[in-house]
Design a protein around this motif. Structure first.
Motif, PDB file in Angstrom:
ATOM      1  N   UNK A   1      10.877   0.722   4.095  1.00  0.00           N
ATOM      2  CA  UNK A   1       9.847   0.068   3.335  1.00  0.00           C
ATOM      3  C   UNK A   1       9.450   0.972   2.170  1.00  0.00           C
ATOM      4  N   UNK A   2       9.510   0.434   0.978  1.00  0.00           N
ATOM      5  CA  UNK A   2       9.145   1.202  -0.217  1.00  0.00           C
ATOM      6  C   UNK A   2       7.759   0.790  -0.680  1.00  0.00           C
ATOM      7  N   UNK A   3       6.897   1.789  -0.870  1.00  0.00           N
ATOM      8  CA  UNK A   3       5.529   1.554  -1.327  1.00  0.00           C
ATOM      9  C   UNK A   3       5.343   2.304  -2.633  1.00  0.00           C
ATOM     10  N   UNK A   4       4.839   1.615  -3.632  1.00  0.00           N
ATOM     11  CA  UNK A   4       4.616   2.202  -4.945  1.00  0.00           C
ATOM     12  C   UNK A   4       3.448   3.182  -4.874  1.00  0.00           C
ATOM     13  N   UNK A   5       3.731   4.489  -5.026  1.00  0.00           N
ATOM     14  CA  UNK A   5       2.702   5.511  -4.903  1.00  0.00           C
ATOM     15  C   UNK A   5       1.765   5.569  -6.096  1.00  0.00           C
ATOM     16  N   UNK A   6       2.089   4.870  -7.195  1.00  0.00           N
ATOM     17  CA  UNK A   6       1.170   4.838  -8.325  1.00  0.00           C
ATOM     18  C   UNK A   6       0.068   3.806  -8.101  1.00  0.00           C
ATOM     19  N   UNK A   7       0.314   2.816  -7.248  1.00  0.00           N
ATOM     20  CA  UNK A   7      -0.682   1.785  -6.959  1.00  0.00           C
ATOM     21  C   UNK A   7      -1.432   2.025  -5.657  1.00  0.00           C
ATOM     22  N   UNK A   8      -0.811   2.745  -4.705  1.00  0.00           N
ATOM     23  CA  UNK A   8      -1.392   2.898  -3.388  1.00  0.00           C
ATOM     24  C   UNK A   8      -1.533   4.364  -2.998  1.00  0.00           C
ATOM     25  N   UNK A   9      -2.599   4.666  -2.263  1.00  0.00           N
ATOM     26  CA  UNK A   9      -2.826   6.000  -1.709  1.00  0.00           C
ATOM     27  C   UNK A   9      -2.272   5.995  -0.292  1.00  0.00           C
ATOM     28  N   UNK A  10      -1.404   6.936   0.008  1.00  0.00           N
ATOM     29  CA  UNK A  10      -0.729   6.983   1.302  1.00  0.00           C
ATOM     30  C   UNK A  10      -1.166   8.250   2.024  1.00  0.00           C
ATOM     31  N   UNK A  11      -1.701   8.078   3.239  1.00  0.00           N
ATOM     32  CA  UNK A  11      -2.178   9.207   4.035  1.00  0.00           C
ATOM     33  C   UNK A  11      -1.467   9.164   5.384  1.00  0.00           C
ATOM     34  N   UNK A  22      -1.627   5.404   6.678  1.00  0.00           N
ATOM     35  CA  UNK A  22      -2.711   4.576   6.161  1.00  0.00           C
ATOM     36  C   UNK A  22      -2.458   4.369   4.673  1.00  0.00           C
ATOM     37  N   UNK A  23      -2.324   3.111   4.272  1.00  0.00           N
ATOM     38  CA  UNK A  23      -2.028   2.758   2.886  1.00  0.00           C
ATOM     39  C   UNK A  23      -3.215   1.974   2.333  1.00  0.00           C
ATOM     40  N   UNK A  24      -3.838   2.499   1.274  1.00  0.00           N
ATOM     41  CA  UNK A  24      -4.946   1.810   0.619  1.00  0.00           C
ATOM     42  C   UNK A  24      -4.677   1.780  -0.881  1.00  0.00           C
ATOM     43  N   UNK A  25      -5.287   0.813  -1.545  1.00  0.00           N
ATOM     44  CA  UNK A  25      -5.080   0.709  -2.986  1.00  0.00           C
ATOM     45  C   UNK A  25      -5.859   1.807  -3.715  1.00  0.00           C
ATOM     46  N   UNK A  26      -5.283   2.304  -4.824  1.00  0.00           N
ATOM     47  CA  UNK A  26      -5.919   3.362  -5.602  1.00  0.00           C
ATOM     48  C   UNK A  26      -6.958   2.825  -6.568  1.00  0.00           C
ATOM     49  N   UNK A  27      -6.683   1.699  -7.175  1.00  0.00           N
ATOM     50  CA  UNK A  27      -7.562   1.149  -8.209  1.00  0.00           C
ATOM     51  C   UNK A  27      -8.132  -0.185  -7.758  1.00  0.00           C
ATOM     52  N   UNK A  28      -9.379  -0.423  -8.150  1.00  0.00           N
ATOM     53  CA  UNK A  28     -10.039  -1.673  -7.779  1.00  0.00           C
ATOM     54  C   UNK A  28     -11.028  -2.045  -8.870  1.00  0.00           C
ATOM     55  N   UNK A  29     -11.279  -3.313  -9.023  1.00  0.00           N
ATOM     56  CA  UNK A  29     -12.245  -3.791 -10.013  1.00  0.00           C
ATOM     57  C   UNK A  29     -13.641  -3.761  -9.406  1.00  0.00           C
ATOM     58  N   UNK A  35     -14.996  -3.796 -14.224  1.00  0.00           N
ATOM     59  CA  UNK A  35     -14.255  -2.656 -14.761  1.00  0.00           C
ATOM     60  C   UNK A  35     -13.324  -2.089 -13.689  1.00  0.00           C
ATOM     61  N   UNK A  36     -12.056  -1.878 -14.037  1.00  0.00           N
ATOM     62  CA  UNK A  36     -11.078  -1.348 -13.093  1.00  0.00           C
ATOM     63  C   UNK A  36     -11.166   0.173 -13.112  1.00  0.00           C
ATOM     64  N   UNK A  37     -11.311   0.762 -11.914  1.00  0.00           N
ATOM     65  CA  UNK A  37     -11.409   2.215 -11.807  1.00  0.00           C
ATOM     66  C   UNK A  37     -10.870   2.659 -10.450  1.00  0.00           C
ATOM     67  N   UNK A  38     -10.792   3.986 -10.256  1.00  0.00           N
ATOM     68  CA  UNK A  38     -10.295   4.506  -8.993  1.00  0.00           C
ATOM     69  C   UNK A  38     -11.251   4.132  -7.872  1.00  0.00           C
ATOM     70  N   UNK A  39     -10.702   3.710  -6.755  1.00  0.00           N
ATOM     71  CA  UNK A  39     -11.504   3.266  -5.629  1.00  0.00           C
ATOM     72  C   UNK A  39     -12.330   4.414  -5.051  1.00  0.00           C
ATOM     73  N   UNK A  40     -11.819   5.642  -5.114  1.00  0.00           N
ATOM     74  CA  UNK A  40     -12.536   6.796  -4.576  1.00  0.00           C
ATOM     75  C   UNK A  40     -13.807   7.096  -5.365  1.00  0.00           C
TER      76      UNK A  40
END
Length: 80
Positions: A1-11, A22-29, A35-40
């Protein structure tokens, strides 16, 4: 399974029963202004409405401050 590391944070978490990924999205509106920004960097805003339902939004700092000021003028109980 390939997960795009630019879109998702992988822990990778090692536990008693094996390893979990654990795979979560990096950016969210922002749910306030869009406004789209980093989820953290976003903050969770939680409150209880007049019908005792717990509500929450994931918002930027600016929208959180505006919401807190708005809650002061209403009978809404601000939780966090």
């Amino acid at each position: 399974m390939n997960i795009d590391e630019t879109k998702y944070k992988i822990v990778k978490v090692k536990g008693q029963h094996g390893t979990k990924w654990i795979v979560t999205e990096k950016y969210r509106a922002c749910e306030g202004c869009g406004k789209v920004m980093e989820k953290d960097l976003m903050q969770l805003l939680t409150w209880t409405d007049k019908d005792n339902y717990h509500r929450s939004l994931l918002v930027c700092r600016k929208c959180r401050v505006e919401a807190i000021e708005m809650f002061k003028d209403t009978d809404t109980r601000f939780v966090q």
